[in-house]
Motif scaffolding. Structure first.
Motif: not given
Length: 378
Positions: A180, A188, A216, A235, A255
């Motif tokens: 991250y 990602m 994000t 993400d 995620w």
């Protein structure tokens, strides 16, 4: 084997692939000969390496990359490090005359990836990039359907991937914190679009253009020591891909999503003669002749159970571990001195899609991809 103290390098590549091959006496070739394997563990943490070596009966380990590469008894260099450390180590391995097998992304940029391709070609070493998802039972069943003409003309592909990765405060995160942080090679788009590129190009056709949005969703997370940090990497990524033969693919990767599907990743393929939904293991189908005829009526609840109208493809063949299957294929290519079909150039195409997707996200527009020449299996 560089990076085997990490989750993927340890579980899938060391334990379930190389050690499994070693402990079963090697890889049996068509002529009856065997390829024997013995790993040398490489990394930065001497204590962890010593523990792994003792636990699994591995004779050699080292924290010195140069010394390992200078060893003439070593034929293959494998890399499962963090992405930011990968390029220079692979270049050193190629310069030492080692065949190279690597996780993806193969580098941080297309330019760096092309440098690796050029170096490998000049050195004449066999090179390969992990394409593990092609070996998943669900996608192998899907490939059989494609090859058998089940779909007729394929119209579209829809993919859903992801799960909720805990932030680290409420519950410990189930993924490493570097995933991250963009400065550490996380994100990602960088992580998963390399996968989606080879899945799409090997099953449905090469990606010709992309529209994508990287986000994000969770701006703050907590690391392995419980310290808060800013999440500088995306993400989630939402993409639309234009493929050869006018196939349109849409893939959501996140995620920060809670799972309401059969598996953590699923692909639905729709064609003129039938549809299928494939995951890690299962693959369900619905043919044209068994397609229901729903009618939209917002005034009444539907009386159809749509999921029950699909048929599960049986497990009528044995599917082994996908990582091991590709390791066996790569090592057989090394022994035979032939190119590995999923080579570094295939890894560059994955990076090219990543770059195009990030450009699309930043500029809010559709981005076309220039062809990169390399092998794609028939």
């Amino acid at each position: 084997m560089n990076g085997v103290t990490g989750r993927m390098g340890y579980r899938q590549h060391l334990v379930r692939s190389i050690l499994a091959i070693r402990d079963e006496g090697g890889i049996v070739l068509p002529d009856g000969d065997r390829i024997q394997v013995e790993p040398v563990l490489l990394g930065r943490n001497a204590e962890k390496l010593a523990e792994l070596a003792a636990e699994h009966g591995v004779a050699e380990w080292s924290t010195d990359l140069d010394a390992v590469l200078a060893d003439p008894s070593i034929d293959v260099y494998f890399d499962a490090q963090v992405t930011s450390a990968r390029k220079e180590a692979i270049l050193d391995a190629i310069a030492a005359g080692k065949h190279v097998y690597t996780e993806k992304p193969i580098a941080n940029s297309v330019a760096d990836g092309l440098e690796l391709v050029a170096a490998a070609e000049a050195a004449g070493v066999v090179n390969g990039v992990v394409h593990d998802k092609l070996y998943l039972p669900g996608l192998q069943k899907l490939k059989r359907l494609i090859d058998g003409g089940f779909f007729g003309r394929i119209l579209s592909v829809r993919g859903e991937f992801g799960y909720w990765v805990f932030e680290g405060d409420y519950l410990p995160a189930q993924r490493p914190s570097w995933n991250y942080r963009a400065e550490d090679g996380g994100g990602m788009t960088l992580d998963m679009y390399c996968h989606w590129n080879y899945v799409l190009e090997n099953l449905f056709g090469r990606v010709q253009a992309v529209w994508s949005k990287s986000v994000t969703h969770i701006p703050q997370r907590w690391d392995e020591q419980g310290r808060p940090y800013q999440a500088t990497a995306d993400d989630a990524a939402y993409g639309i891909f234009e493929l050869e033969s006018d196939v349109i693919a849409q893939i959501n990767s996140s995620w920060a999503v809670r799972v309401d599907r059969g598996e953590l990743v699923e692909f639905q393929v729709d064609g003129t003669l039938g549809s299928a939904t494939a995951g890690l293991f299962g693959c369900r189908v619905q043919s044209r002749v068994s397609t229901p005829k729903p009618v939209w009526n917002p005034d009444l609840p539907t009386d159809q159970d749509f999921r029950s109208q699909w048929d599960q493809i049986p497990d009528n063949q044995e599917f082994g571990n996908g990582f091991r299957a590709q390791w066996e294929q790569f090592l057989a290519d090394v022994v035979a001195g032939r190119p590995h079909v999923y080579d570094l150039a295939a890894g560059v195409r994955g990076l090219q899609l990543v770059d195009a997707a990030l450009e699309s996200s930043t500029e809010g527009r559709r981005v076309e991809l220039e062809p990169i020449t390399a092998r794609v299996p028939a």
